[in-house]
Write an enzyme that holds these catalytic residues in place. Structure first.
Site, PDB file in Angstrom:
ATOM      1  N   THR A  78       0.874   4.635   5.138  1.00 19.48           N
ATOM      2  CA  THR A  78      -0.368   3.434   5.954  1.00 19.48           C
ATOM      3  C   THR A  78       1.375   2.868   5.994  1.00 19.48           C
ATOM      4  OG1 THR A  78      -2.298   4.148   3.723  1.00 19.48           O
ATOM      5  CG2 THR A  78      -1.916   1.677   5.744  1.00 19.48           C
ATOM      6  N   GLY A  79       2.237   2.652   5.361  1.00 21.18           N
ATOM      7  CA  GLY A  79       3.664   1.113   5.156  1.00 21.18           C
ATOM      8  C   GLY A  79       4.184   1.845   6.663  1.00 21.18           C
ATOM      9  N   CYS A 132       2.208   0.467  -9.216  1.00 26.47           N
ATOM     10  CA  CYS A 132       3.102   1.183  -7.678  1.00 26.47           C
ATOM     11  C   CYS A 132       4.508   1.333  -8.780  1.00 26.47           C
ATOM     12  CB  CYS A 132       3.247   0.223  -6.568  1.00 26.47           C
ATOM     13  SG  CYS A 132       3.610  -1.674  -7.138  1.00 26.47           S
ATOM     14  N   GLY A 135       0.372  -1.202  -0.128  1.00 23.74           N
ATOM     15  CA  GLY A 135      -0.151   0.136  -0.345  1.00 23.74           C
ATOM     16  C   GLY A 135       0.448   1.530  -0.171  1.00 23.74           C
ATOM     17  N   SER A 136       0.432   2.340   0.600  1.00 28.92           N
ATOM     18  CA  SER A 136       0.783   3.492   0.556  1.00 28.92           C
ATOM     19  C   SER A 136       1.741   3.367   1.195  1.00 28.92           C
ATOM     20  CB  SER A 136      -0.009   4.733   0.128  1.00 28.92           C
ATOM     21  OG  SER A 136      -0.407   4.831   1.787  1.00 28.92           O
ATOM     22  N   GLU A 178       5.821  -3.337   1.220  1.00 27.64           N
ATOM     23  CA  GLU A 178       5.840  -3.075  -0.287  1.00 27.64           C
ATOM     24  C   GLU A 178       5.513  -1.732  -0.578  1.00 27.64           C
ATOM     25  OE1 GLU A 178       7.955  -3.997  -2.147  1.00 27.64           O
ATOM     26  OE2 GLU A 178       8.008  -6.547  -1.573  1.00 27.64           O
TER      27      GLU A 178
HETATM   28  P1  NAD Z   1      -2.966   2.077   1.352  1.00 25.72           P
HETATM   29  O1  NAD Z   1      -1.759   2.324   2.559  1.00 25.72           O
HETATM   30  O2  NAD Z   1      -4.190   3.610   1.568  1.00 25.72           O
HETATM   31  O3  NAD Z   1      -3.898   0.666   1.522  1.00 25.72           O
HETATM   32  C1  NAD Z   1      -3.923  -0.538   1.315  1.00 25.72           C
HETATM   33  C2  NAD Z   1      -4.296  -1.686   2.774  1.00 25.72           C
HETATM   34  O4  NAD Z   1      -4.260  -1.016   4.670  1.00 25.72           O
HETATM   35  C3  NAD Z   1      -5.926  -1.277   2.297  1.00 25.72           C
HETATM   36  O5  NAD Z   1      -6.441  -2.661   2.588  1.00 25.72           O
HETATM   37  C4  NAD Z   1      -6.317  -0.317   3.491  1.00 25.72           C
HETATM   38  O6  NAD Z   1      -7.615  -0.790   4.081  1.00 25.72           O
HETATM   39  C5  NAD Z   1      -4.910  -1.047   4.221  1.00 25.72           C
HETATM   40  N1  NAD Z   1      -5.288  -0.269   5.525  1.00 25.72           N
HETATM   41  C6  NAD Z   1      -5.416   1.649   5.789  1.00 25.72           C
HETATM   42  N2  NAD Z   1      -4.827   1.992   6.878  1.00 25.72           N
HETATM   43  C7  NAD Z   1      -4.454   0.795   7.301  1.00 25.72           C
HETATM   44  C8  NAD Z   1      -3.987   0.234   9.411  1.00 25.72           C
HETATM   45  N3  NAD Z   1      -4.202   1.222   9.745  1.00 25.72           N
HETATM   46  N4  NAD Z   1      -2.984  -1.081   9.701  1.00 25.72           N
HETATM   47  C9  NAD Z   1      -3.861  -1.609   8.687  1.00 25.72           C
HETATM   48  N5  NAD Z   1      -4.451  -1.676   7.060  1.00 25.72           N
HETATM   49  C10 NAD Z   1      -4.713  -0.200   7.127  1.00 25.72           C
HETATM   50  O7  NAD Z   1      -2.661   2.155  -0.307  1.00 25.72           O
HETATM   51  P2  NAD Z   1      -3.814   2.081  -1.519  1.00 25.72           P
HETATM   52  O8  NAD Z   1      -4.447   3.513  -1.995  1.00 25.72           O
HETATM   53  O9  NAD Z   1      -4.992   0.912  -1.699  1.00 25.72           O
HETATM   54  O10 NAD Z   1      -2.913   1.722  -2.858  1.00 25.72           O
HETATM   55  C11 NAD Z   1      -2.189   3.024  -3.233  1.00 25.72           C
HETATM   56  C12 NAD Z   1      -0.743   2.680  -2.890  1.00 25.72           C
HETATM   57  O11 NAD Z   1      -0.365   1.981  -2.979  1.00 25.72           O
HETATM   58  C13 NAD Z   1       0.685   3.426  -3.338  1.00 25.72           C
HETATM   59  O12 NAD Z   1       0.971   4.618  -2.777  1.00 25.72           O
HETATM   60  C14 NAD Z   1       1.032   2.828  -4.674  1.00 25.72           C
HETATM   61  O13 NAD Z   1       1.873   2.474  -5.189  1.00 25.72           O
HETATM   62  C15 NAD Z   1       0.893   1.705  -3.452  1.00 25.72           C
HETATM   63  N6  NAD Z   1       1.153   0.015  -3.827  1.00 25.72           N
HETATM   64  C16 NAD Z   1       2.883  -0.354  -3.877  1.00 25.72           C
HETATM   65  C17 NAD Z   1       3.049  -2.220  -4.226  1.00 25.72           C
HETATM   66  C18 NAD Z   1       3.801  -2.796  -4.753  1.00 25.72           C
HETATM   67  O14 NAD Z   1       3.922  -3.606  -4.028  1.00 25.72           O
HETATM   68  N7  NAD Z   1       5.230  -1.613  -4.247  1.00 25.72           N
HETATM   69  C19 NAD Z   1       1.409  -2.363  -5.104  1.00 25.72           C
HETATM   70  C20 NAD Z   1       0.209  -2.022  -5.305  1.00 25.72           C
HETATM   71  C21 NAD Z   1       0.218  -0.419  -4.792  1.00 25.72           C
END
Ligand code: NAD
Length: 495
Positions: free
Chosen positions: A250-251, A303, A246-247, A269
């Site tokens: 959040t990561g 991503c 994810g982002s 990731e």
């Molecule tokens: P996001 O970080 O908003 O959400 C990702 C997931 O995390 C969702 O399921 C969300 O519900 C969950 N989440 C949110 N807050 C949380 C918390 N406090 N604790 C645990 N889980 C929580 O990301 P998004 O908007 O769904 O995806 C887009 C982002 O993901 C972009 O920044 C993109 O670059 C990245 N991404 C990275 C890869 C990679 O392999 N590096 C692949 C795909 C997407």
């Protein structure tokens, strides 16, 4: 218009009451928050999902732990591989159903949903299935002193780490979910997956297919909900590893929470701001085709997609013009139309974010094409190319995660390396040239997890994938994932 007909299986699935999938059963809790699933091509609700309650998160973890100690521990590595292959077969057999659901929920063009999201999920599953029988330790001979003729030997075991929490974003809900599920299952772990609240449906269907494939109940659990559900999951004391995609913000929160829970292992990731570099010798037309595919597939919501393009000054104007012309031929429209390449953005918050980027670009950059919304319903925008106002332009530094490419000319390769590395992110980068010596001498200087040459964005299960710097921690795929999903146990024996 060649819209595909929605299959009866998809219609029935959308009409069902959805929630989570725990201990081999679809469940929903009346008290949970209801999440509407919006079709981004129309802005209309097409299904509803009830988020998991706190009690259901407990149940999911308990069921995964029971399977980890019971049914899955008793399944031989060979049998684990067979079961993952069977799930791959079922995903292919139900490919059209899964692709249509994906397209309706996330706006992914139907051919991309079929050919990438679904087909590659089966490819990844089969790759990981092959690892099940090949996860081994080593033997070693300790040099301890021998007082009375005693001898020593030692060996290591790679033991499954336990229950894995897989947190998945909305851009590739099935495929990224499969990366987490397959890595866990092949190493002997079990899993609780939390899909994104924007795309909660397809992994529920995958979990049903897993039961049909013969994977024991409890090995794969899916819990739906907002970030708070993910937060409860990663803080759970019986979670042994978190695999998050994810982002960056959040990561970081997820990494901290995992550490604080009980030093829970976490792989992250995260996002990227991936550069592509066009050296002076490239064939402009073929490089433009490559960039169109790499940067604008799934509306740029990948991503690893390139978002900043450094082009040798001698070809920069021609390149920008050719890219703008190529993008104007991309057909924008319903993702369920087989002739469409470019569907809507996946959800309203992301669409609003892109409109804000467009307003900024219109106000301060030269726009080669796009930078505006498209149509009057759904979340459609135009593929966009803009010119950077120098190396500090925020469009060269902030991830948009959308269909926006920003171009800056460069003069020499030393400056190019500085420009490419000038980022907090380090997910992927590409070099486009026919000069192999130049490509090979640039590769070691680039601070990225992946460097592509004459291609960009492609992933393969045999090739490790992950980011340097703020793009994450750890690697998926290849053999690199094994370390993260297992504990290394050392055994020493005196005889
Ligand atoms: P996001 O970080 O908003 O959400 C990702 C997931 O995390 C969702 O399921 C969300 O519900 C969950 N989440 C949110 N807050 C949380 C918390 N406090 N604790 C645990 N889980 C929580 O990301 P998004 O908007 O769904 O995806 C887009 C982002 O993901 C972009 O920044 C993109 O670059 C990245 N991404 C990275 C890869 C990679 O392999 N590096 C692949 C795909 C997407």
């Amino acid at each position: 218009m060649t819209n595909v007909s929605i299959t009866p299986a998809v219609q029935q699935f959308l009409q069902r009451r959805h929630g989570s999938f725990i201990a081999g059963r679809a469940v929903h809790d009346e008290s949970g928050a209801v999440i509407e699933v919006i079709n981004p091509a129309t802005g209309e609700a097409i299904a509803a999902v009830t988020g998991a309650s706190a009690a259901q998160v407990e149940e999911a973890v308990a069921s995964a732990r029971a399977a980890f100690e019971g049914s899955w521990a008793q399944t031989s590595p060979y049998q684990r591989g067979v079961l993952l292959n069977r799930l791959a077969d079922l995903i292919e057999q139900h490919g059209e159903e899964l692709a249509q659901l994906e397209s309706l929920c996330s706006g992914k063009a139907i051919n991309l949903a079929r050919g990438l999201e679904v087909a590659q999920s089966a490819v990844f599953l089969r790759y990981f299935a092959g690892w099940a029988t090949k996860i081994n330790g080593e033997t070693m001979t300790p040099s301890l002193p021998s007082m009375a003729g005693e001898q020593y030997m030692a060996f290591t075991r790679r033991e499954p780490i336990g229950v894995v929490a897989g947190i998945v974003p909305w851009n590739f809900p099935i495929m990224i979910g499969i990366w987490k599920i397959a890595s866990a299952l092949t190493t002997g772990c079990t899993v609780v997956v939390k899909p994104s609240e924007f795309t909660p449906l397809t992994l529920l269907r995958v979990a049903e297919l897993a039961i049909e494939a013969g994977i024991p109940a409890g090995v794969i659990n899916v819990i739906n909900g907002l970030g708070s559900v993910g937060q409860q999951l990663i803080g759970h004391p019986r979670i042994s590893k978190v695999s998050f995609t994810g982002s960056v913000p959040t990561g970081i929160a997820v990494g901290k929470a995992a550490m604080e829970a009980k030093l829970t292992r976490a792989t992250l990731e995260l996002g990227g701001k991936n550069p592509a570099a066009m050296l002076a010798d490239v064939d402009i037309q073929s490089a433009v085709q490559g960039i169109v595919m790499a940067a604008f597939s799934h509306q740029g919501q990948i991503c690893a997609s390139p978002e900043r393009l450094y082009v040798h000054r001698s070809i920069a104007d021609d390149f920008a013009r050719a890219l703008g012309q190529a993008l104007q031929t991309l057909k924008i429209g319903s993702p369920m139309d087989e002739t469409v390449h470019f569907g809507p953005l996946a959800n309203k918050p992301h669409y609003d974010k892109m409109l804000a980027f467009f307003a900024r670009a219109q106000a301060s950059n030269t726009v080669i094409c796009g930078a505006r919304a498209h149509g009057d319903k759904g979340y459609f925008v135009e593929p966009t190319v803009i010119l950077a106002n120098g190396a500090d332009d925020h469009f060269l530094h902030e991830e948009t995660f959308g269909p926006i490419i920003c171009i800056l000319p460069f003069d020499d390769e030393q400056h190019l390396v500085e420009l490419m590395n000038d980022s907090p992110y380090g997910l992927g980068a590409s070099i486009w040239t026919n000069n192999l010596s130049k490509a090979l001498s640039l590769i070691p200087k680039l601070e990225f997890g992946t460097v592509w040459v004459n291609m960009h964005t492609f992933l393969d299960p045999a090739v490790p994938f992950g980011g340097t710097k703020a793009s994450g921690l750890g690697r998926e795929f290849g053999s690199a994932f094994i370390e993260d999903y297992t504990e290394l146990k050392s055994v020493m024996i005196r005889y």
